[in-house]
Enzyme design. Structure first.
Site, PDB file in Angstrom:
ATOM      1  N   TYR A 112       0.854  -1.188   0.000  1.00 51.53           N
ATOM      2  CA  TYR A 112       0.000   0.000   0.000  1.00 51.53           C
ATOM      3  C   TYR A 112       0.887   1.234   0.000  1.00 51.53           C
ATOM      4  O   TYR A 112       1.809   1.329   0.805  1.00 51.53           O
ATOM      5  CB  TYR A 112      -0.904  -0.004   1.235  1.00 51.53           C
ATOM      6  CG  TYR A 112      -1.789   1.218   1.368  1.00 51.53           C
ATOM      7  CD1 TYR A 112      -2.828   1.443   0.472  1.00 51.53           C
ATOM      8  CD2 TYR A 112      -1.588   2.140   2.395  1.00 51.53           C
ATOM      9  CE1 TYR A 112      -3.650   2.568   0.597  1.00 51.53           C
ATOM     10  CE2 TYR A 112      -2.404   3.250   2.534  1.00 51.53           C
ATOM     11  CZ  TYR A 112      -3.432   3.461   1.629  1.00 51.53           C
ATOM     12  OH  TYR A 112      -4.244   4.567   1.760  1.00 51.53           O
ATOM     13  N   ASP A 135       9.364   2.650  -0.163  1.00 42.01           N
ATOM     14  CA  ASP A 135       8.314   3.315   0.597  1.00 42.01           C
ATOM     15  C   ASP A 135       8.496   2.925   2.059  1.00 42.01           C
ATOM     16  O   ASP A 135       8.059   1.864   2.496  1.00 42.01           O
ATOM     17  CB  ASP A 135       6.936   2.902   0.077  1.00 42.01           C
ATOM     18  CG  ASP A 135       5.811   3.569   0.867  1.00 42.01           C
ATOM     19  OD1 ASP A 135       6.111   4.221   1.886  1.00 42.01           O
ATOM     20  OD2 ASP A 135       4.645   3.422   0.463  1.00 42.01           O
ATOM     21  N   LYS A 178       4.354   8.998   8.830  1.00 44.96           N
ATOM     22  CA  LYS A 178       4.139   8.405  10.148  1.00 44.96           C
ATOM     23  C   LYS A 178       5.152   8.908  11.199  1.00 44.96           C
ATOM     24  O   LYS A 178       5.029  10.032  11.622  1.00 44.96           O
ATOM     25  CB  LYS A 178       4.080   6.884  10.014  1.00 44.96           C
ATOM     26  CG  LYS A 178       2.894   6.528   9.085  1.00 44.96           C
ATOM     27  CD  LYS A 178       2.487   5.089   9.009  1.00 44.96           C
ATOM     28  CE  LYS A 178       1.155   5.017   8.266  1.00 44.96           C
ATOM     29  NZ  LYS A 178       1.136   4.159   7.108  1.00 44.96           N
TER      30      LYS A 178
HETATM   31  C1  LIG Z   1       0.470   4.654   5.729  1.00 49.06           C
HETATM   32  C2  LIG Z   1       1.225   4.394   4.499  1.00 49.06           C
HETATM   33  C3  LIG Z   1       1.155   5.248   3.379  1.00 49.06           C
HETATM   34  C4  LIG Z   1       0.186   6.402   3.311  1.00 49.06           C
HETATM   35  O1  LIG Z   1       0.456   7.391   4.246  1.00 49.06           O
HETATM   36  P1  LIG Z   1      -0.722   8.434   4.617  1.00 49.06           P
HETATM   37  O2  LIG Z   1      -0.074   9.376   5.577  1.00 49.06           O
HETATM   38  O3  LIG Z   1      -1.825   7.607   5.210  1.00 49.06           O
HETATM   39  O4  LIG Z   1      -1.137   9.094   3.360  1.00 49.06           O
HETATM   40  C5  LIG Z   1       1.984   4.999   2.316  1.00 49.06           C
HETATM   41  N1  LIG Z   1       2.826   3.949   2.318  1.00 49.06           N
HETATM   42  C6  LIG Z   1       2.925   3.115   3.357  1.00 49.06           C
HETATM   43  C7  LIG Z   1       3.899   1.985   3.320  1.00 49.06           C
HETATM   44  C8  LIG Z   1       2.117   3.288   4.471  1.00 49.06           C
HETATM   45  O5  LIG Z   1       2.173   2.409   5.481  1.00 49.06           O
END
Ligand SMILES: *Cc1c(COP(=O)(O)O)cnc(C)c1O
Length: 433
Positions: free
Chosen positions: A149, A244, A272
């Site tokens: 994701y 990511d 995060k």
């Molecule tokens: C949470 C997450 C996102 C998206 O971040 P948001 O702040 O919710 O837009 C993208 N990539 C990874 C791996 C994530 O865990």
């Protein structure tokens, strides 16, 4: 499952009221408890390792706002830094030194990152990183992996994990076919498929984006061969390797997944933890690539609240604490103990499970098949997971409300909290019979 309206009446009433004015009553679908059946708890406050709901119940929090709260809630140093910044004004729309300070901390922590640009969410970070990869290479194609994701970016919302997976909308309405026609989706850890794709279209690929350790289909680690081939093939074909690390950055160690694994991607996305509980994302990497970002270069990307001083202060305080008092060894030991405890409890209860873990990220999958990719993750018995989830909730342990999410151990948990969690799991697994 217990009837929320009798057991947690204040949360039930708050949810009804919210549903009238907010779609589904929530501002992000992962919160809606759709994956476990039932309705969400409304939170009144949080402190250390605990969440408190509107009905006055206390829970040990293994979500930590889905990753950011690695120090626990209301860490005094983060609270003090945030209040101090707030008193100097909450947004300027002009540069301030806090942005440079946080950038310097990130660059010092992650050797592959030579320059960094702050945005306001993880979604913005991945969206901007793939735009930059396309602008830098002059190519269109992006490769992603099923079950990873990367936020709700149109072109990456194919075979996505997290709530897109839990709620069964891998391809959302509203995403035109044109937005995803340049996205290739491969199976995670599938080296042969990766080599085949690069052999066929390597000169058209702008970048490959992945979670270097996946949290969003439940916890799935990469194989060494997969990582080595990703680096070799992207380099050979002039494509950018994009990690990511929105979830894993500053979580799996101060240098994130890449330091733990010994990898050097071209670009990295953050979110995060980097915002210490405030809305911050970032993307960074090789200086020659980052210098293409406007106004240094031609690739457009902007944000009114980007580099917000209050959020920067929270990020600086969080990273400084992680750097000077690293919690990682203790998080590793406590999370390993959870693994041993849960596997033992499952064996006693004769419930087939897999426990996947890297550092303080872990998932208990309800399957007897080892989980290495999305297909094997999907062999899990999600109904059984849902029952386990509510049994744990009733024992004061708040786990992610989906089989396809990672749980997080946080720095405010004591060994006693860990033992309480294992005891609660023992009872909960027995109750599944
Ligand atoms: C949470 C997450 C996102 C998206 O971040 P948001 O702040 O919710 O837009 C993208 N990539 C990874 C791996 C994530 O865990």
């Amino acid at each position: 499952m217990l009837d929320l309206s009798t057991v947690r009446p204040a949360s039930a009433a708050a949810f009804e009221r919210a549903k009238a004015v907010i779609p589904g009553g929530v501002n992000s679908p992962a919160r809606a408890f759709g994956g476990v059946g039932g309705s969400p708890l409304f939170i009144s406050r949080a402190d250390g390792p605990f969440l408190y709901d509107l009905d006055g119940n206390r829970y040990l929090d293994f979500i930590g706002s889905w990753g950011p709260m690695i120090l626990g809630h209301c860490h005094p140093k983060v609270v003090d830094a945030t209040i101090a910044a707030l008193k100097n004004g909450s947004s300027y729309g002009a540069p301030c030194e806090l942005e440079t300070q946080l950038a310097e901390l990130v660059i010092e922590a992650i050797p592959s990152v030579e320059m960094v640009r702050f945005v306001s969410s993880g979604t913005e970070a991945t969206m901007s990183a793939i735009r930059l990869a396309r602008g830098f290479t002059g190519r269109d194609r992006i490769v992603k992996f099923a079950g990873c994701y990367h936020g709700h970016v149109d072109s990456l919302l194919v075979s996505a994990g997290s709530s897109a997976l839990t709620l069964g909308v891998p391809n959302s309405p509203g995403v035109p076919a044109g937005c995803t026609q340049d996205t290739s989706v491969l199976r995670y850890n599938d080296v042969a498929a990766l080599a085949e794709l690069f052999a066929a279209q390597g000169d058209r690929i702008a970048g490959v984006i992945l979670e270097p350790v996946v949290g969003n289909m439940g916890l799935v680690p990469p194989t060494a061969e997969f990582r080595a081939e990703l680096r070799r093939l992207t380099r050979q074909h002039g494509a950018l390797l994009i990690y990511d690390e929105v979830m894993t950055g500053f979580r799996l160690g101060y240098g994130g997944a890449q330091a733990l694994l010994g990898d050097a991607p071209d670009l990295t996305c953050f979110g995060k933890i980097i915002g210490g509980g405030y809305p911050v994302g970032a993307y960074g990497g090789r200086a020659d690539v980052m210098r293409k970002v406007m106004p240094a270069g031609p690739v457009f990307q902007a944000g009114t609240l980007s580099g917000n001083p209050v959020a920067m202060a929270a990020g600086i305080a969080t990273l400084t604490e992680l750097k000077t008092n690293p919690p990682y060894a203790r998080l590793e030991a406590q999370s390993a103990r959870i693994g041993v405890g849960l596997l033992e409890a499952a064996k006693h209860a004769r419930v087939p499970v897999q426990f996947n873990r890297v550092g303080s990220m872990w998932t208990l999958f309800f399957t007897d098949t080892p989980v290495t990719d999305l297909d094997t993750a999907k062999t899990s018995d999600v109904k059984r997971f849902g029952r386990f989830f509510w049994e744990m909730m009733d024992r004061g342990v708040y786990l992610p409300c989906s089989q396809f999410e990672a749980a997080f151990t946080c720095g405010a948990m004591t060994d006693e909290h860990i033992e309480q969690t294992i005891a609660a799991a023992g009872e909960s697994l027995k109750a599944l019979k």
